[in-house]
Design a protein around this motif. Sequence first.
Motif, PDB file in Angstrom:
ATOM      1  N   HIS A   1     -29.435 -30.507  17.304  1.00 24.64           N
ATOM      2  CA  HIS A   1     -30.184 -31.463  17.851  1.00 24.64           C
ATOM      3  C   HIS A   1     -31.577 -31.242  17.610  1.00 24.64           C
ATOM      4  N   SER A   2     -32.106 -29.951  17.956  1.00 27.46           N
ATOM      5  CA  SER A   2     -33.393 -29.685  17.870  1.00 27.46           C
ATOM      6  C   SER A   2     -33.962 -29.770  16.443  1.00 27.46           C
TER       7      SER A   2
ATOM      8  N   SER B   1     -31.804 -41.998  18.649  1.00 24.09           N
ATOM      9  CA  SER B   1     -30.532 -41.314  19.079  1.00 24.09           C
ATOM     10  C   SER B   1     -29.853 -40.548  17.965  1.00 24.09           C
ATOM     11  N   SER B   2     -29.333 -39.749  18.395  1.00 16.83           N
ATOM     12  CA  SER B   2     -28.602 -38.697  17.501  1.00 16.83           C
ATOM     13  C   SER B   2     -27.398 -38.185  18.015  1.00 16.83           C
TER      14      SER B   2
ATOM     15  N   PRO C   1     -22.023 -25.007  22.627  1.00 16.68           N
ATOM     16  CA  PRO C   1     -22.854 -25.864  23.459  1.00 16.68           C
ATOM     17  C   PRO C   1     -24.277 -25.385  22.836  1.00 16.68           C
ATOM     18  N   LEU C   2     -24.553 -24.046  22.653  1.00 14.66           N
ATOM     19  CA  LEU C   2     -25.804 -23.525  22.319  1.00 14.66           C
ATOM     20  C   LEU C   2     -25.914 -24.107  20.604  1.00 14.66           C
ATOM     21  N   ARG C   3     -24.894 -24.058  19.627  1.00  9.46           N
ATOM     22  CA  ARG C   3     -25.007 -24.717  18.387  1.00  9.46           C
ATOM     23  C   ARG C   3     -25.339 -26.213  18.326  1.00  9.46           C
TER      24      ARG C   3
ATOM     25  N   ILE D   1     -40.106 -36.765  14.229  1.00 12.87           N
ATOM     26  CA  ILE D   1     -41.578 -36.837  14.668  1.00 12.87           C
ATOM     27  C   ILE D   1     -42.702 -36.075  14.285  1.00 12.87           C
ATOM     28  N   LEU D   2     -43.638 -36.331  14.240  1.00 11.02           N
ATOM     29  CA  LEU D   2     -44.804 -35.366  13.866  1.00 11.02           C
ATOM     30  C   LEU D   2     -45.515 -34.880  15.195  1.00 11.02           C
TER      31      LEU D   2
END
Length: 50
Positions: free
Chosen positions: A17-18, A36-37, A10-12, A25-26
């Motif tokens: 994702h982050s 979406s990813s 879950p942490l990985r 985005i900038l």
Amino acid sequence: MQVLNQGDLPLRSRYYHSEMDSYQILTGKKYTQLKSSIVIFLCNFDPGID
């Protein structure tokens, strides 16, 4: 491929994702611009995530 069950999937997933979001985005842009990813883990063990 995830080859060892270190109990941190879950942490990985959150980390990956982050990382993907940071490239989309900038600074100062709206979060609605994020696409979406999906992160897929291939494991040779049962991840046992509830």
